[in-house]
Design an enzyme around this catalytic site. Structure first.
Site, PDB file in Angstrom:
ATOM      1  CD  GLU A  31      -2.678  -0.826   2.802  1.00  8.01           C
ATOM      2  OE1 GLU A  31      -2.642   0.281   3.255  1.00  8.01           O
ATOM      3  OE2 GLU A  31      -3.276  -1.859   3.092  1.00  8.01           O
ATOM      4  CG  ASP A  91      -3.517   7.487   8.547  1.00  5.69           C
ATOM      5  OD1 ASP A  91      -3.933   6.016   8.282  1.00  5.69           O
ATOM      6  OD2 ASP A  91      -3.524   8.072   7.408  1.00  5.69           O
TER       7      ASP A  91
END
Length: 262
Positions: free
Chosen positions: A49, A60
């Site tokens: 990724e 995140d």
């Protein structure tokens, strides 16, 4: 079949699950991030990724937020993400991007999909987009032959689980924890439940991102998922110093885990 499904199925044929590694582009600088992605492939990641740096990465955790801030301060560009995708493909893994919707929208759905395809990308994970909220992206991705990878969680209703699994291509990204990403002390049984719910909705391949940071945890998740996704642990291993050997050791540990060797 797509490059993603073929790679996941190839891992299964070997008696294991796929290891999916995440790294942000430009951390700690662009050249080192490209070298780090090659290390991911060399040390055992099947799928990588690529994370284009984004100014407001709400989903995140602090480790990846810090990495994104460093990358942006260093002047990383969206085009660098496509260079990273090309780097991963040339190294022998299947590249996808994990990108926030505003970044993709700013470039243009069709242009983003076309650029990703031209660089050798196979799919895009969109953590802040749902299929019904981004029909333009789904249309652009289908036209470019890019897999659309959407997220499901414990809070996903039965109806929305069906919608999401129907719209996903390549694999479904399952996260059993509410909140931001990051390493966890234990996996917990919610991981297996959310994978089961996705399978009931028809998902043929489910990869799970749960804050896995050790080979033992990877081996646990590998018992019921088709792929183990690792991000924060790899970003932490790389660190501001750009320690490629420390990163390599962590990838090898996780790779051993998905192979049942931890």
């Amino acid at each position: 079949m797509s490059a993603l499904t073929e790679r996941i199925d190839a891992a299964k044929a070997e008696g294991r699950v796929a290891l999916v590694g995440y790294l942000p582009v430009g951390y700690p600088d662009v050249p080192t991030s490209l070298a780090a992605m090659r290390v991911l492939v060399e040390a055992g990641c099947d799928i990588v990724e690529v994370g284009p740096a984004y100014s407001d990465p709400l989903l995140d955790g602090p480790v990846i937020q810090h990495a994104a801030a460093v990358a942006l301060e260093g002047g990383v560009k969206v085009d660098d993400a496509f260079t990273a995708v090309r780097t991963v493909a040339e190294a022998g893994a299947v590249p996808v991007v994990m990108a926030y919707g505003n970044l993709m929208y700013a470039r243009g759905w069709k242009r983003f999909a076309a650029d990703l395809k031209a660089a050798g990308g196979a799919g895009a994970i969109t953590p802040d987009l749902t299929p019904d909220a981004a029909p333009e992206w789904v249309e652009a991705a289908r036209a470019a032959d890019i897999d659309t990878i959407f997220l499901v969680a414990p809070s996903t209703t039965r109806e929305r689980m069906q919608l999401t699994c129907d719209a996903s291509r390549g694999f479904v990204y399952a996260t059993p924890l509410m909140g931001v990403t990051g390493e966890r002390a234990s996996v917990g049984d919610a991981a297996e439940r959310v994978v089961g719910a996705a399978r009931e909705a028809g998902a043929a391949r489910v990869c799970i991102g749960v804050g896995v940071s050790t080979g033992v945890q990877a081996a646990e998740v590998a018992q019921y998922a088709d792929g183990v996704i690792v991000g924060t642990a790899f970003v932490r291993a790389l660190g501001d110093e750009g320690d490629l050997e420390r990163l390599r050791a962590k990838v090898e540990e996780l790779a051993a885990g998905v192979r049942g060797e931890a």
